[in-house]
Design an enzyme around this catalytic site. Structure first.
Site, mmCIF file in Angstrom:
data_model
loop_
_atom_site.group_PDB
_atom_site.id
_atom_site.type_symbol
_atom_site.label_atom_id
_atom_site.label_comp_id
_atom_site.label_asym_id
_atom_site.label_seq_id
_atom_site.Cartn_x
_atom_site.Cartn_y
_atom_site.Cartn_z
ATOM 1 N N ILE A 82 -2.600 -5.504 -4.996
ATOM 2 C CA ILE A 82 -3.087 -4.211 -5.475
ATOM 3 C C ILE A 82 -2.135 -3.593 -6.486
ATOM 4 C CG2 ILE A 82 -3.562 -1.835 -4.751
ATOM 5 C CD1 ILE A 82 -4.841 -2.911 -2.269
ATOM 6 N N GLY A 83 -0.839 -3.769 -6.287
ATOM 7 C CA GLY A 83 0.102 -3.181 -7.236
ATOM 8 C C GLY A 83 1.537 -3.438 -6.838
ATOM 9 N N GLY A 122 5.558 -1.426 -7.146
ATOM 10 C CA GLY A 122 6.358 -0.268 -7.531
ATOM 11 C C GLY A 122 7.827 -0.541 -7.341
ATOM 12 N N LYS A 163 2.788 -3.663 2.572
ATOM 13 C CA LYS A 163 3.676 -3.338 1.459
ATOM 14 C C LYS A 163 4.992 -4.072 1.691
ATOM 15 C CE LYS A 163 5.391 0.475 -1.337
ATOM 16 N NZ LYS A 163 5.272 1.921 -1.606
ATOM 17 N N ASP A 207 8.443 12.839 -2.586
ATOM 18 C CA ASP A 207 7.905 12.182 -3.776
ATOM 19 C C ASP A 207 6.414 12.457 -3.909
ATOM 20 O OD1 ASP A 207 8.022 10.715 -6.102
ATOM 21 O OD2 ASP A 207 7.852 8.760 -5.110
ATOM 22 N N VAL A 245 2.374 -4.243 -3.115
ATOM 23 C CA VAL A 245 1.283 -3.853 -2.222
ATOM 24 C C VAL A 245 0.192 -4.917 -2.235
ATOM 25 C CG1 VAL A 245 -0.434 -2.077 -1.705
ATOM 26 C CG2 VAL A 245 1.785 -1.416 -2.664
#
Length: 473
Positions: free
Chosen positions: A217-218, A220, A240, A334, A225
């Site tokens: 999904i991504g 960071g 994650k 955050d 993820v």
């Protein structure tokens, strides 16, 4: 030992976990109960029911375990707890009862839950309404919610903070926070396993005999993820995987373990639920709820003000979720549009509590090695200056998010990161109404107050901010 057994989910550990549930240290006892629930063996039910006559602080954890095990014998033990005054107890009991309902007792349980939908505390009312709706949908019962007038919010989901604990003493802190030797031993064991390169995963690959990879999904600063399917329960979830800069830092790992112990207690419809912290093939991963959605940031890309009521509703939902987080001792640090997820029904959930710092730690960084939590466009001045951070830093961030939703632009965004941070400290942003004259003056003042450089001049709690926003819904 309990932490290791909590991850293995091995039936052979059951007897030892039951014994550990009697430990005088509440954290050992609670984690033992968590592990018992994960194993799901009904032989543990008598001990869990016995615990409901002991320490009330353990009731939410025991209720969750009974719900996971699914033994209907737990119903009679849990029903009387609906009369407790503690909201976190009732919320977890209602969630457990909705899972334990069967053809024989579904109506009885539904009828016991219905009065709770009128509770004056919104989190309790929402949790009750969700449990009732779940039972009615599963067993085809006629809805009993009509006329209660109690179910607010933006969508289904459990509400409230569960497992809230008293502030730990110095001695308790030693138990709750693994020392460096513990973390070092776990990290060494992980290295010995041989590390899996998660970038080589292909759709259909199965990890740990349980988690089937669907797609990435991504990625960071803290982790990658992945969308997985848990074949044991036939449900999708997120894993994650922590990036090397995190997983190889012993101090950071120590803090992660500590912080996740707090953040995994948060159960609320406006917060992504964190399930567990695990070790898979030499990698560390956080498992959490899968929520098909887009980010709030995606709705702000056109640089135009959002519809006023939609913006205020999202601001209220963020505040609602954060009320529960703050009650559990978690300061997010955050909050930003990228960490706010919205689905097609406009249900909002806050994500990334896994990298939030526990309020009781008090300092401004996850570690002392430079991994600062926070995004310059949304970071509170005291956080930028390295001062002690509390829940008012999150209130500032919500104020900045509201500013961007209502005006189409963040208050400070020109220049590099250092320049933006300096602007936050100076606090010379235009008033929201000066950027968008269509705003009501009172709403502009609310946003400006939330964004005060002096935290003593901000709203002092998320509840205050939420109450101030509600007239504009």
């Amino acid at each position: 030992a309990i932490e290791i057994l909590n991850q293995t989910k091995d039936e052979r550990a059951l007897k030892h976990l039951i014994e550990a549930s009697r430990d005088s240290d509440w954290w050992v006892s609670e984690r033992a109960v968590d592990a018992i629930g994960a194993i799901g063996n009904r032989k543990a039910v008598p001990r869990l029911i016995e615990m409901l006559s002991e320490n009330p602080a353990s009731f939410p954890t025991v209720a969750r375990a009974l719900g996971k095990i699914g033994d209907p014998h737990g119903v009679d033990a849990l029903l009387p707890l609906l009369k407790r005054t503690e909201s976190d107890v009732r919320i977890d009991v209602m969630a457990a009862l909705s899972k334990l309902a069967d053809d024989r007792r579904c109506e009885e349980i539904r009828n016991a839950l219905l009065p709770q939908t009128g509770d004056p505390e919104p989190a309790v009312a929402q949790a009750a309404a969700h449990a009732v709706t779940e039972i009615e949908a599963r067993f085809g019962l006629a809805t009993g919610l009509a006329g209660t007038g109690s179910f607010g919010g933006t969508g289904a989901g459990r509400g409230g903070a569960s497992g809230t604990r008293p502030a730990p003493t110095a001695d308790a802190g030693k138990t709750m926070l693994m020392d460096s030797a513990d973390v070092a031993a776990i990290m060494k064991a992980a290295e010995a396993q041989g590390k899996l390169d998660i970038s080589t995963l292909k759709p259909g690959d199965v990890l740990d005999g349980r988690y089937k990879f669907i797609q990435k999904i991504g990625k960071g600063a803290f982790g990658t993820v992945l969308l997985m399917e848990d074949s044991m329960v036939s449900e999708q979830l997120i894993l994650k995987f922590l990036n090397p800069n995190v997983s190889q830092d012993q101090e950071m790992m120590q803090r992660f373990v500590h912080e996740l112990r707090y953040s995994r207690k948060i159960t609320h419809p406006n917060v992504i639920r964190i399930y567990d912290f695990m070790q898979i093939r030499g990698n560390y991963a956080i498992s959490m709820e899968y929520f098909p959605s887009h980010t709030l940031g995606a709705e702000l890309e056109d640089g135009k003000p959002m519809d006023l009521k939609r913006a205020v509703r999202f601001g209220t939902d963020i505040a609602t979720g954060m009320i529960v987080a703050h009650a559990a001792g978690i300061v997010h640090r955050d909050l930003k549009p990228a960490n706010v997820l919205i689905n097609d029904e406009s249900v909002l959930k806050i994500v990334d509590f896994g990298v939030a710092a526990a309020h009781k730690e008090g300092d401004t960084q996850l570690t002392k090695t430079g991994y600062v939590i926070g995004s310059p466009k949304y970071m509170a001045p005291e956080q930028i200056l390295g001062k002690k951070v509390d829940e008012r830093a999150d209130i500032y961030s919500v104020g900045v998010i509201l500013y961007e939703m209502l005006t189409g632009t963040p208050p400070y965004h020109r220049g590099d990161h250092m320049s933006v941070m300096y602007q936050h400290v100076q606090g010379k942003a235009l008033k929201p109404i000066d950027v968008n004259p269509a705003l009501p003056q009172a709403l502009s003042d609310i946003v400006a107050k939330a964004m005060s450089v002096d935290k003593e001049k901000r709203f002092q709690s998320m509840e205050e901010l939420k109450v101030a926003l509600e007239p504009f819904l």
